[in-house]
Design an enzyme around this catalytic site. Structure first.
Site, PDB file in Angstrom:
ATOM      1  N   SER A  23       0.851  -1.193   0.000  1.00 34.43           N
ATOM      2  CA  SER A  23       0.000   0.000   0.000  1.00 34.43           C
ATOM      3  C   SER A  23       0.888   1.244   0.000  1.00 34.43           C
ATOM      4  O   SER A  23       1.782   1.361  -0.824  1.00 34.43           O
ATOM      5  CB  SER A  23      -0.966  -0.042   1.198  1.00 34.43           C
ATOM      6  OG  SER A  23      -1.976   0.928   1.061  1.00 34.43           O
ATOM      7  N   GLU A  52      -0.881  -2.900  -8.152  1.00 33.30           N
ATOM      8  CA  GLU A  52      -2.181  -3.159  -7.533  1.00 33.30           C
ATOM      9  C   GLU A  52      -2.894  -1.833  -7.313  1.00 33.30           C
ATOM     10  O   GLU A  52      -2.268  -0.799  -7.090  1.00 33.30           O
ATOM     11  CB  GLU A  52      -2.025  -3.947  -6.239  1.00 33.30           C
ATOM     12  CG  GLU A  52      -1.255  -3.281  -5.127  1.00 33.30           C
ATOM     13  CD  GLU A  52      -2.163  -2.722  -4.042  1.00 33.30           C
ATOM     14  OE1 GLU A  52      -3.392  -2.804  -4.197  1.00 33.30           O
ATOM     15  OE2 GLU A  52      -1.624  -2.190  -3.064  1.00 33.30           O
ATOM     16  N   HIS A 111      -4.784  -5.274  -1.933  1.00 32.86           N
ATOM     17  CA  HIS A 111      -5.723  -5.087  -0.834  1.00 32.86           C
ATOM     18  C   HIS A 111      -6.811  -6.157  -0.744  1.00 32.86           C
ATOM     19  O   HIS A 111      -7.719  -6.043   0.078  1.00 32.86           O
ATOM     20  CB  HIS A 111      -6.364  -3.697  -0.941  1.00 32.86           C
ATOM     21  CG  HIS A 111      -5.416  -2.587  -0.624  1.00 32.86           C
ATOM     22  ND1 HIS A 111      -4.429  -2.187  -1.509  1.00 32.86           N
ATOM     23  CD2 HIS A 111      -5.290  -1.793   0.461  1.00 32.86           C
ATOM     24  CE1 HIS A 111      -3.740  -1.184  -0.973  1.00 32.86           C
ATOM     25  NE2 HIS A 111      -4.246  -0.936   0.222  1.00 32.86           N
TER      26      HIS A 111
END
Length: 337
Positions: A110, A241, A308
């Site tokens: 992230s 991502e 995620h």
């Protein structure tokens, strides 16, 4: 030449929060994660930034950077794992002491991916995109997540193989904790734009596209300089991502990466599963993937174990990899060379 840190049992893990810290009401589950690491035989040292969170950050950028740099230089700390990601790690990117980065693994995903990619691009030291600390608090880890230890314990010149998960978690449900943290309810199926078997080779680079796109045009996102200095004439596999972007914002980000030269000599692109990717009008995520593959003339793989919707394969920035995808199953072989 890529430099690979080495990690072994009974090592010391430094926990600092270069992005978000842990709010007071979640201190108990963070302490649970630390105890779990100690149960596994590790020593855990937590910095002050871990325990505070205000205005979308753990502390001011300078304090976060000082603590991060101290842990990187501390010979008694063997590895750094932030508690989780967040929003504003980019505020302290320019304050990292890149000239004195010691060889130790940094693991996370992230918002942490901005730090991981910047350090690899600037120094040639491999970094690890995978689980964060809070997701290791369970009684046991699923087979995919648990590979972080084996991957980071791989010695230089070694080889490590990981496989796609059997099932993944579609939604977070903190109110109903499970023994392995994740609620793995959905069948994993890796897909290819070609609808055929794909095999891709190259050096891995990547992270959360929402985050790493902001390194473009800065001294901390100079992919070309990295390639010339550390992996001359080698192809790159990008793994990406998507946390929050709809299809048009994702498309804009990918075009920006292309125009910035990030996709030059790229052998393939991997996309993680995402609950984002919301269509705009009838512009679907499959359209984004198809256009990218056609424009660049390379294979695109999607819905992989990254991001995620866990669990996550541990991808090493800088490692040479062979990616094999066939009939929904994936294999990732990483060479620490």
């Amino acid at each position: 030449m890529i430099k690979y840190p080495f990690f072994e049992k009974n090592s010391t893990i430094g926990v600092t929060a270069p992005s978000s810290g842990v709010p007071l009401d979640l201190h108990n589950i963070f302490k649970q994660a630390c105890r779990r690491m100690e149960d596994y035989g590790y020593k855990v040292i937590c910095g002050d930034t871990v325990w505070t969170q205000d205005k979308a950050k753990s502390a001011i950028a300078e304090k976060r950077a000082i603590e991060f740099n101290q842990m990187m230089k501390n010979d008694d700390i063997d590895m750094i794992i932030p508690p989780w990601g967040g929003e504003l790690a980019i505020e302290m990117i320019h304050l990292i002491d890149y000239d004195h980065v010691k060889e130790k693994w940094i693991l996370g995903y992230s918002d942490t991916s901005s730090i991981l990619l910047a350090i690899t691009l600037k120094t040639g030291m491999a970094t690890a995109h995978g689980t964060n600390l809070l997701d290791l608090r369970g009684e046991f880890a699923d087979d995919t997540t648990a590979m972080w230890e084996s991957v980071l314990s791989t010695k230089s010149e070694g080889v490590i193989t990981q496989y796609s998960s059997e099932r993944y978690q579609k939604e977070w449900n903190h109110a109903d904790p499970s023994p392995c943290v994740f609620h793995l309810t959905e069948e994993t199926y890796w897909k290819t734009v070609s609808h055929k078997k794909e095999t891709i080779q190259g050096r891995l680079l990547g992270g959360c596209i929402d985050i790493i796109r902001h390194l473009i045009g800065t001294p901390y996102g100079d992919v070309q300089a990295f390639k010339e200095k550390f992996i001359p004439d080698e192809a790159v596999i990008w793994y990406l991502e998507n946390c929050d972007l709809n299809t048009t914002d994702l498309r804009r980000s990918l075009v920006q990466m292309k125009l910035a030269g990030w996709f030059e000599n790229c052998s393939g692109i991997l996309f993680g599963r995402s609950s984002a990717n919301q269509p705009v009008e009838n512009y679907m995520i499959e359209d984004v993937y198809n256009e990218l593959s056609e424009e660049l003339g390379i294979p695109v793989v999607f819905d992989i174990d990254c991001g995620h919707e866990p669990p996550q394969i541990t991808f090493i920035n800088g490692a040479f990899a062979e990616i094999e995808v066939d009939e929904g199953k994936g294999k990732v072989i990483q060479y620490f060379k």
